[in-house]
Design a protein around this motif. Structure first.
Motif, PDB file in Angstrom:
ATOM      1  N   LEU A  69       0.842  -1.226   0.012  1.00  0.00           N
ATOM      2  CA  LEU A  69      -0.053  -0.300   0.054  1.00  0.00           C
ATOM      3  C   LEU A  69       0.939   1.203  -0.033  1.00  0.00           C
ATOM      4  CD1 LEU A  69      -2.713   1.450   0.202  1.00  0.00           C
ATOM      5  CD2 LEU A  69      -2.628   1.171   2.702  1.00  0.00           C
ATOM      6  N   ILE A  70       1.769   1.163   1.013  1.00  0.00           N
ATOM      7  CA  ILE A  70       2.702   2.486   0.919  1.00  0.00           C
ATOM      8  C   ILE A  70       3.565   2.844  -0.465  1.00  0.00           C
ATOM      9  CG2 ILE A  70       4.716   3.722   2.211  1.00  0.00           C
ATOM     10  CD1 ILE A  70       2.265   3.520   3.904  1.00  0.00           C
ATOM     11  N   GLY A  71       3.777   1.408  -1.089  1.00  0.00           N
ATOM     12  CA  GLY A  71       4.382   1.558  -2.267  1.00  0.00           C
ATOM     13  C   GLY A  71       3.457   2.312  -3.458  1.00  0.00           C
ATOM     14  N   ARG A  72       2.435   1.751  -3.197  1.00  0.00           N
ATOM     15  CA  ARG A  72       1.281   2.362  -4.419  1.00  0.00           C
ATOM     16  C   ARG A  72       1.264   3.948  -4.174  1.00  0.00           C
ATOM     17  NH1 ARG A  72      -4.253  -0.671  -4.342  1.00  0.00           N
ATOM     18  NH2 ARG A  72      -4.619   0.975  -5.835  1.00  0.00           N
ATOM     19  N   ILE A  73       1.196   4.241  -2.812  1.00  0.00           N
ATOM     20  CA  ILE A  73       0.888   5.721  -2.411  1.00  0.00           C
ATOM     21  C   ILE A  73       2.065   6.569  -2.930  1.00  0.00           C
ATOM     22  CG2 ILE A  73       0.603   7.427  -0.607  1.00  0.00           C
ATOM     23  CD1 ILE A  73      -1.024   5.197   1.162  1.00  0.00           C
ATOM     24  N   ALA A  74       3.207   5.747  -2.875  1.00  0.00           N
ATOM     25  CA  ALA A  74       4.562   6.710  -3.197  1.00  0.00           C
ATOM     26  C   ALA A  74       4.530   6.738  -4.912  1.00  0.00           C
ATOM     27  CB  ALA A  74       5.745   5.892  -2.877  1.00  0.00           C
ATOM     28  N   GLU A  75       3.995   5.900  -5.624  1.00  0.00           N
ATOM     29  CA  GLU A  75       3.936   5.893  -6.871  1.00  0.00           C
ATOM     30  C   GLU A  75       2.843   6.917  -7.386  1.00  0.00           C
ATOM     31  OE1 GLU A  75       3.324   1.708  -8.709  1.00  0.00           O
ATOM     32  OE2 GLU A  75       5.415   1.402  -7.755  1.00  0.00           O
ATOM     33  N   GLN A  76       1.587   6.759  -6.852  1.00  0.00           N
ATOM     34  CA  GLN A  76       0.344   7.418  -7.393  1.00  0.00           C
ATOM     35  C   GLN A  76       0.069   8.722  -6.564  1.00  0.00           C
ATOM     36  OE1 GLN A  76      -1.957   3.321  -7.976  1.00  0.00           O
ATOM     37  NE2 GLN A  76      -2.995   5.166  -8.104  1.00  0.00           N
ATOM     38  N   GLY A  77       0.647   8.808  -5.566  1.00  0.00           N
ATOM     39  CA  GLY A  77       0.438   9.907  -4.477  1.00  0.00           C
ATOM     40  C   GLY A  77       1.570  10.440  -3.786  1.00  0.00           C
ATOM     41  N   LEU A  78       1.650  10.807  -2.582  1.00  0.00           N
ATOM     42  CA  LEU A  78       2.714  11.384  -1.689  1.00  0.00           C
ATOM     43  C   LEU A  78       2.898  10.601  -0.308  1.00  0.00           C
ATOM     44  CD1 LEU A  78       2.220  15.187  -2.306  1.00  0.00           C
ATOM     45  CD2 LEU A  78       4.403  13.886  -2.865  1.00  0.00           C
ATOM     46  N   VAL A  79       3.992  10.298  -0.114  1.00  0.00           N
ATOM     47  CA  VAL A  79       4.235   9.962   1.325  1.00  0.00           C
ATOM     48  C   VAL A  79       5.325  10.916   1.925  1.00  0.00           C
ATOM     49  CG1 VAL A  79       5.493   7.978   2.747  1.00  0.00           C
ATOM     50  CG2 VAL A  79       4.155   7.406   0.733  1.00  0.00           C
ATOM     51  N   ILE A  80       4.684  11.530   3.097  1.00  0.00           N
ATOM     52  CA  ILE A  80       5.446  12.488   3.810  1.00  0.00           C
ATOM     53  C   ILE A  80       5.777  12.260   5.255  1.00  0.00           C
ATOM     54  CG2 ILE A  80       4.523  14.243   1.956  1.00  0.00           C
ATOM     55  CD1 ILE A  80       2.851  15.237   4.472  1.00  0.00           C
ATOM     56  N   GLY A  81       6.854  12.836   5.995  1.00  0.00           N
ATOM     57  CA  GLY A  81       7.111  12.705   7.347  1.00  0.00           C
ATOM     58  C   GLY A  81       8.216  13.878   7.657  1.00  0.00           C
ATOM     59  N   GLU A  82       8.220  13.971   9.119  1.00  0.00           N
ATOM     60  CA  GLU A  82       9.023  14.926   9.626  1.00  0.00           C
ATOM     61  C   GLU A  82      10.347  14.184   9.904  1.00  0.00           C
ATOM     62  OE1 GLU A  82       7.091  17.811  12.606  1.00  0.00           O
ATOM     63  OE2 GLU A  82       5.567  16.057  12.519  1.00  0.00           O
ATOM     64  N   LEU A  83      10.519  13.171   9.865  1.00  0.00           N
ATOM     65  CA  LEU A  83      11.806  12.214  10.531  1.00  0.00           C
ATOM     66  C   LEU A  83      12.537  11.969   9.095  1.00  0.00           C
ATOM     67  CD1 LEU A  83       9.757  10.262  13.046  1.00  0.00           C
ATOM     68  CD2 LEU A  83      11.588  11.610  13.510  1.00  0.00           C
ATOM     69  N   PRO A  84      14.033  11.998   9.465  1.00  0.00           N
ATOM     70  CA  PRO A  84      14.818  11.723   8.442  1.00  0.00           C
ATOM     71  C   PRO A  84      14.730  10.200   7.922  1.00  0.00           C
ATOM     72  CG  PRO A  84      16.045  11.967  10.421  1.00  0.00           C
ATOM     73  CD  PRO A  84      14.699  12.249  10.520  1.00  0.00           C
ATOM     74  N   PRO A  85      15.492   9.705   6.693  1.00  0.00           N
ATOM     75  CA  PRO A  85      15.571   8.289   6.261  1.00  0.00           C
ATOM     76  C   PRO A  85      16.018   7.624   7.263  1.00  0.00           C
ATOM     77  CG  PRO A  85      16.100  10.118   4.547  1.00  0.00           C
ATOM     78  CD  PRO A  85      16.020  11.000   5.735  1.00  0.00           C
ATOM     79  N   GLY A  86      15.204   6.526   7.508  1.00  0.00           N
ATOM     80  CA  GLY A  86      15.830   5.240   8.254  1.00  0.00           C
ATOM     81  C   GLY A  86      15.242   5.370   9.692  1.00  0.00           C
ATOM     82  N   ASP A  87      14.732   6.633  10.095  1.00  0.00           N
ATOM     83  CA  ASP A  87      14.318   6.865  11.482  1.00  0.00           C
ATOM     84  C   ASP A  87      13.092   5.945  11.674  1.00  0.00           C
ATOM     85  OD1 ASP A  87      15.009   7.923  13.933  1.00  0.00           O
ATOM     86  OD2 ASP A  87      14.893  10.044  13.219  1.00  0.00           O
ATOM     87  N   HIS A  88      12.897   5.399  12.741  1.00  0.00           N
ATOM     88  CA  HIS A  88      11.838   4.460  13.287  1.00  0.00           C
ATOM     89  C   HIS A  88      10.515   5.201  14.103  1.00  0.00           C
ATOM     90  CE1 HIS A  88      14.384   4.996  16.993  1.00  0.00           C
ATOM     91  NE2 HIS A  88      12.968   4.733  17.424  1.00  0.00           N
ATOM     92  N   PRO A  89       9.530   4.817  14.137  1.00  0.00           N
ATOM     93  CA  PRO A  89       8.400   5.246  14.801  1.00  0.00           C
ATOM     94  C   PRO A  89       8.220   5.034  16.266  1.00  0.00           C
ATOM     95  CG  PRO A  89       7.738   3.345  13.817  1.00  0.00           C
ATOM     96  CD  PRO A  89       9.231   3.321  13.219  1.00  0.00           C
ATOM     97  N   THR A  90       7.791   5.968  17.046  1.00  0.00           N
ATOM     98  CA  THR A  90       7.511   5.878  18.510  1.00  0.00           C
ATOM     99  C   THR A  90       6.085   6.060  18.782  1.00  0.00           C
ATOM    100  OG1 THR A  90       8.229   7.788  19.182  1.00  0.00           O
ATOM    101  CG2 THR A  90       9.892   5.968  18.944  1.00  0.00           C
ATOM    102  N   SER A  91       5.423   5.632  20.196  1.00  0.00           N
ATOM    103  CA  SER A  91       4.164   5.969  20.414  1.00  0.00           C
ATOM    104  C   SER A  91       4.133   7.401  20.435  1.00  0.00           C
ATOM    105  CB  SER A  91       3.890   5.471  21.704  1.00  0.00           C
ATOM    106  OG  SER A  91       3.819   3.862  21.797  1.00  0.00           O
ATOM    107  N   SER A  92       5.066   8.137  20.849  1.00  0.00           N
ATOM    108  CA  SER A  92       4.888   9.736  20.925  1.00  0.00           C
ATOM    109  C   SER A  92       4.837  10.505  19.724  1.00  0.00           C
ATOM    110  CB  SER A  92       5.811  10.344  21.930  1.00  0.00           C
ATOM    111  OG  SER A  92       7.147  10.062  21.372  1.00  0.00           O
ATOM    112  N   ARG A  93       5.784   9.681  18.681  1.00  0.00           N
ATOM    113  CA  ARG A  93       5.683  10.430  17.350  1.00  0.00           C
ATOM    114  C   ARG A  93       4.479   9.999  16.565  1.00  0.00           C
ATOM    115  NH1 ARG A  93      12.014   8.331  15.704  1.00  0.00           N
ATOM    116  NH2 ARG A  93      12.937  10.025  16.691  1.00  0.00           N
TER     117      ARG A  93
END
Length: 384
Positions: free
Chosen positions: A194-218
């Motif tokens: 799904l994320i791959g399709r969104i990146a191809e047809q739409g946009l995937v955005i975030g505040e964290l730099p490449p490779g950074d992992h998610p946490t509950s607070s994030r």
């Protein structure tokens, strides 16, 4: 913004957590280059940094040591992405409403222009462990919005988020996933395709730099970006304690439209939505109602009403005569006149008129409803 300032902001995305308002104040006072230099030095904190505890300064300095932001910028360019900052033509100015909690910058994957897409966007969010009803409503709403030329924004999570993205993609529309990790990191793993399709047809955005992992607070802090980026937020299923309600409340504080899709009163997954609707939230059931709220003047939802029955088209006097007849059996013309509160001649004239229209029929010296009219009358009166 200078290239050096842009690179410094990219570096700071590895130092400051998303939504750090104190860090935002520091950024206003020193600029990205100056703040990064202060954090990398061992000098005594000055200015807005002066009140920072030694423990926190140690943590920030540890993060600021050995940063190579150029490596992150090269990495994002390698998979066709980019890093945008306030002042860029692609920067959505509505994010500035967050004040000091505004993102330092945004990492993007996908070709479309974020600023243009955000101008006509709606957030569709809700429970991860949603019911089939919630998944259906999210997908249907998103598809309807996409068909009307609106961009659907959500968080890429399981449940309502995933259904909203799929609904928009299935309708051939536009969708944006706002992640709580690096844009090259797929989370949850089950949404790799799904994320791959969104990146191809739409946009995937975030505040964290490449490779950074998610946490509950994030995840929680990511929701403020969803709320600020869009014209309004629709919540589809949410418990009392829900990240989706955090998004909705943030949208309210920012002056955005907040909407909720009602569910069963017995469902705990709808309890949070119903609480939202008891406050400033607006009840919506389809895309047309959402667009009526967030769209331009004249984009109105169709009027809602039940089926129009033939008897609804009669004038008030004829309806009164019709209602004077019993649901079963016949009645003499004089009795009809008495029940309708008019003279016998007037009632007779109306009865013949109703006869020509197929509502009543003559029976010996009386009148009765036709079978078709009788069934409609019984339904209205609750007779079975």
């Amino acid at each position: 913004m200078s290239e050096a300032e842009r690179v410094a902001r990219a570096a700071l995305t590895r130092v400051l957590e998303p939504g750090d308002e104190r860090g935002g104040r520091w950024l206003r006072e020193f600029g990205a280059e100056g703040l990064l230099a202060l954090l990398a030095s061992e000098d005594r904190p000055e200015g807005a940094l002066a009140g920072t505890t030694e423990k926190r300064m140690s943590g920030l300095r540890a993060r600021a040591m050995g940063l190579v932001p150029e490596r992150d910028l090269e990495a994002v360019h390698a998979f066709g992405g980019r890093f945008i900052v306030p002042g860029d033509t692609e920067w959505p100015s509505q994010l500035d409403d967050l004040g000091d909690a505004r993102p330092l910058g945004l990492w993007l994957r996908g070709r479309p222009d974020l600023r243009k897409w955000a101008l006509r966007s709606v957030a569709v969010v809700g429970a991860r462990a949603c019911t089939p009803y919630g998944a259906h409503m999210a997908a249907t709403l998103a598809a309807g919005l996409a068909e009307r030329g609106w961009v659907v924004v959500s968080g890429g999570a399981f449940g309502v988020d995933g259904s909203a993205h799929r609904g928009a993609l299935g309708a051939g529309g536009a969708t944006v996933a706002v992640l709580a990790c690096g844009v090259d990191v797929v989370y949850p793993r089950g949404h790799t395709e799904l994320i791959g399709r969104i990146a191809e047809q739409g946009l995937v955005i975030g505040e964290l730099p490449p490779g950074d992992h998610p946490t509950s607070s994030r995840f929680v802090l990511r929701n403020r970006v969803i709320a600020a980026l869009t014209r309004g937020t629709v919540v589809v299923e949410a418990e009392y304690r829900s990240g989706s309600l955090v998004t909705a409340r943030c949208a309210q504080r920012l002056g955005r439209f907040t909407m909720g899709v009602p569910g069963p009163a017995t469902s705990g997954l709808s309890a949070g939505v119903h609480e939202l609707l008891r406050g400033e939230g607006v009840l919506v059931t389809d895309a047309a109602e959402v667009v009526e709220l967030v769209g331009d003047i004249g984009e109105l939802a169709p009027a809602r009403r039940g089926p129009v029955l033939p008897r609804d088209l009669l004038d008030p006097v004829s309806r009164r005569v019709l209602e004077a007849l019993p649901a079963r059996g016949s009645m003499a013309g004089r009795e009809v006149a008495r029940g309708a509160g008019m003279t016998a001649d007037e009632a007779l004239g109306r009865l013949y008129e109703l006869h020509s229209l197929g509502f009543v029929e003559r029976v010996h010296d009386g009148w009765r409803l036709t079978p078709r009219t009788s069934r409609g009358s019984n339904a209205r009166r609750g007779v079975t």
